[in-house]
Scaffold this motif. Structure first.
Motif, PDB file in Angstrom:
ATOM      1  N   ALA A  22     -69.577  -1.716  71.132  1.00 13.03           N
ATOM      2  CA  ALA A  22     -68.513  -0.768  70.660  1.00 13.03           C
ATOM      3  C   ALA A  22     -67.849  -2.625  70.731  1.00 13.03           C
ATOM      4  O   ALA A  22     -66.969  -2.837  69.656  1.00 13.03           O
ATOM      5  CB  ALA A  22     -68.320   0.159  71.162  1.00 13.03           C
ATOM      6  N   LEU A  23     -66.713  -3.607  72.216  1.00 14.36           N
ATOM      7  CA  LEU A  23     -66.205  -3.944  72.189  1.00 14.36           C
ATOM      8  C   LEU A  23     -66.957  -5.506  72.090  1.00 14.36           C
ATOM      9  O   LEU A  23     -65.524  -5.995  70.822  1.00 14.36           O
ATOM     10  CB  LEU A  23     -66.289  -4.328  74.046  1.00 14.36           C
ATOM     11  N   SER A  24     -67.837  -5.602  71.220  1.00 11.23           N
ATOM     12  CA  SER A  24     -68.207  -6.605  70.430  1.00 11.23           C
ATOM     13  C   SER A  24     -67.857  -6.322  69.170  1.00 11.23           C
ATOM     14  O   SER A  24     -67.731  -7.800  68.332  1.00 11.23           O
ATOM     15  CB  SER A  24     -69.933  -7.186  70.862  1.00 11.23           C
ATOM     16  N   LEU A  25     -68.107  -5.777  68.373  1.00 11.92           N
ATOM     17  CA  LEU A  25     -67.418  -4.885  67.448  1.00 11.92           C
ATOM     18  C   LEU A  25     -66.150  -4.593  67.119  1.00 11.92           C
ATOM     19  O   LEU A  25     -65.662  -4.306  65.574  1.00 11.92           O
ATOM     20  CB  LEU A  25     -68.125  -4.191  66.549  1.00 11.92           C
ATOM     21  N   ALA A  26     -65.245  -5.079  67.836  1.00 14.61           N
ATOM     22  CA  ALA A  26     -64.234  -4.594  68.232  1.00 14.61           C
ATOM     23  C   ALA A  26     -63.260  -5.326  66.734  1.00 14.61           C
ATOM     24  O   ALA A  26     -62.253  -4.399  66.578  1.00 14.61           O
ATOM     25  CB  ALA A  26     -63.303  -3.924  68.964  1.00 14.61           C
ATOM     26  N   ALA A  27     -63.315  -6.647  66.351  1.00 13.93           N
ATOM     27  CA  ALA A  27     -62.447  -6.870  65.486  1.00 13.93           C
ATOM     28  C   ALA A  27     -62.762  -6.589  64.024  1.00 13.93           C
ATOM     29  O   ALA A  27     -62.726  -6.568  63.534  1.00 13.93           O
ATOM     30  CB  ALA A  27     -62.913  -8.535  65.475  1.00 13.93           C
ATOM     31  N   SER A  28     -64.261  -5.824  63.876  1.00 17.09           N
ATOM     32  CA  SER A  28     -64.616  -5.313  62.537  1.00 17.09           C
ATOM     33  C   SER A  28     -63.018  -4.205  61.661  1.00 17.09           C
ATOM     34  O   SER A  28     -62.772  -3.742  63.097  1.00 17.09           O
ATOM     35  CB  SER A  28     -66.167  -4.697  62.168  1.00 17.09           C
ATOM     36  N   GLN A  29     -63.248  -4.663  60.996  1.00 22.51           N
ATOM     37  CA  GLN A  29     -62.730  -3.686  60.054  1.00 22.51           C
ATOM     38  C   GLN A  29     -63.228  -2.535  59.423  1.00 22.51           C
ATOM     39  O   GLN A  29     -64.176  -3.243  58.418  1.00 22.51           O
ATOM     40  CB  GLN A  29     -61.862  -4.701  59.244  1.00 22.51           C
ATOM     41  N   PRO A  30     -62.763  -1.318  59.447  1.00 18.19           N
ATOM     42  CA  PRO A  30     -61.814  -0.790  60.126  1.00 18.19           C
ATOM     43  C   PRO A  30     -62.984  -1.126  61.536  1.00 18.19           C
ATOM     44  O   PRO A  30     -64.223  -0.852  61.750  1.00 18.19           O
ATOM     45  CB  PRO A  30     -62.501   0.676  59.999  1.00 18.19           C
ATOM     46  N   ALA A  31     -62.572  -0.483  62.562  1.00 18.57           N
ATOM     47  CA  ALA A  31     -62.584  -1.092  64.242  1.00 18.57           C
ATOM     48  C   ALA A  31     -63.775   0.403  64.543  1.00 18.57           C
ATOM     49  O   ALA A  31     -63.380   1.116  63.888  1.00 18.57           O
ATOM     50  CB  ALA A  31     -61.409  -0.814  65.102  1.00 18.57           C
ATOM     51  N   PRO A  32     -64.441  -0.345  65.471  1.00 18.27           N
ATOM     52  CA  PRO A  32     -64.876   1.306  65.225  1.00 18.27           C
ATOM     53  C   PRO A  32     -65.192   2.337  65.984  1.00 18.27           C
ATOM     54  O   PRO A  32     -63.772   2.427  66.729  1.00 18.27           O
ATOM     55  CB  PRO A  32     -67.001   0.160  66.490  1.00 18.27           C
ATOM     56  N   LEU A  33     -66.003   3.175  65.539  1.00 16.57           N
ATOM     57  CA  LEU A  33     -65.439   4.489  66.390  1.00 16.57           C
ATOM     58  C   LEU A  33     -66.657   5.234  67.306  1.00 16.57           C
ATOM     59  O   LEU A  33     -67.764   4.414  67.683  1.00 16.57           O
ATOM     60  CB  LEU A  33     -65.853   5.961  65.603  1.00 16.57           C
ATOM     61  N   PHE A  34     -66.111   5.034  68.797  1.00 14.49           N
ATOM     62  CA  PHE A  34     -67.022   5.152  70.242  1.00 14.49           C
ATOM     63  C   PHE A  34     -67.122   7.084  70.556  1.00 14.49           C
ATOM     64  O   PHE A  34     -65.792   7.623  70.637  1.00 14.49           O
ATOM     65  CB  PHE A  34     -66.389   4.296  70.530  1.00 14.49           C
ATOM     66  N   LEU A  35     -67.904   7.817  70.400  1.00 21.22           N
ATOM     67  CA  LEU A  35     -68.109   8.988  70.585  1.00 21.22           C
ATOM     68  C   LEU A  35     -68.664   8.699  71.929  1.00 21.22           C
ATOM     69  O   LEU A  35     -70.028   8.651  72.632  1.00 21.22           O
ATOM     70  CB  LEU A  35     -68.962   9.826  69.818  1.00 21.22           C
ATOM     71  N   ASP A  36     -67.904   9.835  73.389  1.00 24.61           N
ATOM     72  CA  ASP A  36     -68.588   9.666  74.298  1.00 24.61           C
ATOM     73  C   ASP A  36     -68.956  11.110  73.924  1.00 24.61           C
ATOM     74  O   ASP A  36     -68.606  12.083  74.711  1.00 24.61           O
ATOM     75  CB  ASP A  36     -67.854   9.821  75.520  1.00 24.61           C
ATOM     76  N   CYS A  37     -70.264  11.293  74.261  1.00 20.97           N
ATOM     77  CA  CYS A  37     -71.152  13.118  73.794  1.00 20.97           C
ATOM     78  C   CYS A  37     -72.113  13.203  75.797  1.00 20.97           C
ATOM     79  O   CYS A  37     -72.077  14.366  75.862  1.00 20.97           O
ATOM     80  CB  CYS A  37     -72.549  13.291  73.288  1.00 20.97           C
ATOM     81  N   ASP A  38     -71.545  12.829  76.227  1.00 20.05           N
ATOM     82  CA  ASP A  38     -72.415  12.998  78.223  1.00 20.05           C
ATOM     83  C   ASP A  38     -71.010  13.518  78.521  1.00 20.05           C
ATOM     84  O   ASP A  38     -70.555  13.487  79.618  1.00 20.05           O
ATOM     85  CB  ASP A  38     -72.147  11.492  78.700  1.00 20.05           C
ATOM     86  N   VAL A  39     -71.020  15.349  78.197  1.00 18.05           N
ATOM     87  CA  VAL A  39     -69.735  15.782  78.209  1.00 18.05           C
ATOM     88  C   VAL A  39     -69.898  16.398  79.578  1.00 18.05           C
ATOM     89  O   VAL A  39     -68.970  16.823  80.018  1.00 18.05           O
ATOM     90  CB  VAL A  39     -70.363  16.660  77.648  1.00 18.05           C
ATOM     91  N   GLU A  40     -70.853  16.139  80.004  1.00 17.76           N
ATOM     92  CA  GLU A  40     -71.261  16.669  82.183  1.00 17.76           C
ATOM     93  C   GLU A  40     -70.736  15.592  82.648  1.00 17.76           C
ATOM     94  O   GLU A  40     -70.114  15.908  83.936  1.00 17.76           O
ATOM     95  CB  GLU A  40     -72.619  16.920  82.132  1.00 17.76           C
ATOM     96  N   ALA A  41     -70.707  14.403  82.022  1.00 21.28           N
ATOM     97  CA  ALA A  41     -69.824  13.135  83.299  1.00 21.28           C
ATOM     98  C   ALA A  41     -69.222  11.912  82.092  1.00 21.28           C
ATOM     99  O   ALA A  41     -69.846  11.111  81.854  1.00 21.28           O
ATOM    100  CB  ALA A  41     -70.858  13.056  83.980  1.00 21.28           C
TER     101      ALA A  41
END
Lengths: 283, 126
Positions: A22-41
């Protein structure tokens, strides 16, 4: 494009890969969306440092029985495949820890003696990271056993805009929470390590890609030369190896200090971009 | 009076099965007449809630007491609600031995659930 990052085995480097991708593509437009689905931890926030702007509670509807109306006919207990409700003589007991909130019992009760009341399971949150990455995550309350309702709510709440890439960090394992996290993705990125344990669980995770009819590729973390069984497996399943991250002390130390891989060794930005180009070409 | 025991084999002389929810067979014994029958445990491979299922079986048989090696939190709660008393095998090895000790009143009665069984010990498919 939606990329889910899974592994089967825990601790192979899913979050390391997902956050650095995600950080490697942070400059793309629009900036990426990151979902942390490891909801237990959930732990991707340790590398991306988002500021949360919104939070919602997630509940589950569990049955409550009015024993003054209940005739103890047992229909609810019979239909519940999780055994979360039991009729024992002239008592109807509910076990909320086993309930999946499907509503079958209350729907089928001939006396309408079952009311559904919400219990809290956890929260979902969203915000923005300093890199510009849009960030969202689910957090399961301690003591709650079921991750899937949180993951479903999170994915119903947060959607990528047109042209926005989304990266989903899954939990370890190969059961319901992982499948719930992967569902809807365009590509499954599998992170593994060159050990028998890593390979064993990679097989399970790759099987999910097959079941969901998703293209998949592999990143080998802590690579230290040849582990022929892994290479053979990837070849036989036509899983491209997109990147190899070597087993290096400097990387381990950096991660332990909370630094993303792309900040420990800056060359990785380009490596991840190249890997992502290959992922996009698969489509 | 009817009692239920968890056993390994569908026989009166069977060794005991110490697991309540996951025991292989239930041995149902009518104490006064000595009549008995066995039933396979329907919950032996359940993904969860096996103790609750077993408790429902016990109440469906109108048994007054359940004998096993231990009762998890869910099974304990369910049997208690149904008014079924619970007893532990202790060092009994066979069902026949446990029945004799039950009759003699020397089996330990359970007043609280045992740890390590039921939901809290489980982490698998959800």
């Amino acid at each position: 494009m939606i990329v889910a990052i899974a592994s089967g085995k825990g601790g192979t480097g899913k979050t390391t890969v997902a956050t650095s991708l995600a950080l490697s593509l942070a400059a793309s437009q629009p900036a990426p969306l990151f979902l942390d689905c490891d909801v237990e931890a959930p732990n991707a926030h340790l590398f991306l440092h988002p500021e949360f702007e919104e939070q919602r509670q997630v509940g589950l509807l569990v049955p409550e029985v009015d024993e003054s109306i209940c005739t103890f006919c047992g229909k609810c207990a019979e239909i519940c495949q999780y055994h979360a409700i039991a009729v024992l003589g002239r008592k109807t007991l509910v076990f909320p820890q086993l309930c999946h909130g499907c509503g079958s019992c209350s729907n089928l009760c001939p006396e309408k003696a079952i009311r559904e009341t919400p219990i809290r399971m956890g929260v979902i949150e969203r915000g923005t990271a300093p890199s510009g990455i849009r960030f969202a995550r689910g957090v399961l309350d301690v003591g709650q056993p079921m991750a899937v309702p949180i993951i479903r709510e999170l994915k119903a709440w947060v959607h990528p805009e047109p042209g926005q890439h989304m990266f989903i960090d899954c939990s370890p394992g190969a059961s319901c929470p992982v499948v719930a996290a992967i569902r809807g993705a365009d590509y499954l990125l599998l992170v593994t390590e060159p050990t028998p344990f890593g390979l064993h669980d990679l097989r399970l995770a790759a099987h999910i890609a097959g079941e969901l009819d998703l293209p998949a590729g592999v990143i080998i973390n802590r690579d230290k030369g040849s582990y022929p069984d892994l290479e053979t497996f990837c070849r036989s399943r036509r899983l491209p190896i997109l990147l190899r991250i070597p087993f290096e002390r400097a990387i381990a130390e950096g991660i332990a200090r909370g630094k993303p891989l792309v900040d420990i060794q800056r060359d990785y930005r380009q490596y991840f971009k190249t890997a992502f180009d290959r992922i996009q070409d698969t489509e | 009076m009817k009692i239920i025991l968890t056993v390994v084999k569908p026989e009166f002389e069977s060794p005991i099965d110490s697991r309540f929810g996951r025991g292989a067979y239930f041995l149902v014994v009518e104490i006064e007449s000595g009549q008995w029958e066995t039933h396979p445990n329907p919950g032996v491979n359940a993904s969860g809630g096996a103790g609750i299922q077993a408790a429902q079986f016990v109440t469906s048989q109108h048994a007054e007491a359940a004998l096993s090696g231990g009762f998890g939190p869910n099974a304990f709660e369910a049997l208690k609600a149904a008014g079924v008393s619970m007893y532990l095998y202790g060092d009994c090895r066979t069902a026949a031995e446990a029945i004799e000790r039950f009759k003699a009143g020397t089996l330990e009665r359970v007043e609280a659930p045992q740890r390590g069984q039921g939901r809290e010990g489980r982490r698998g498919l959800k």
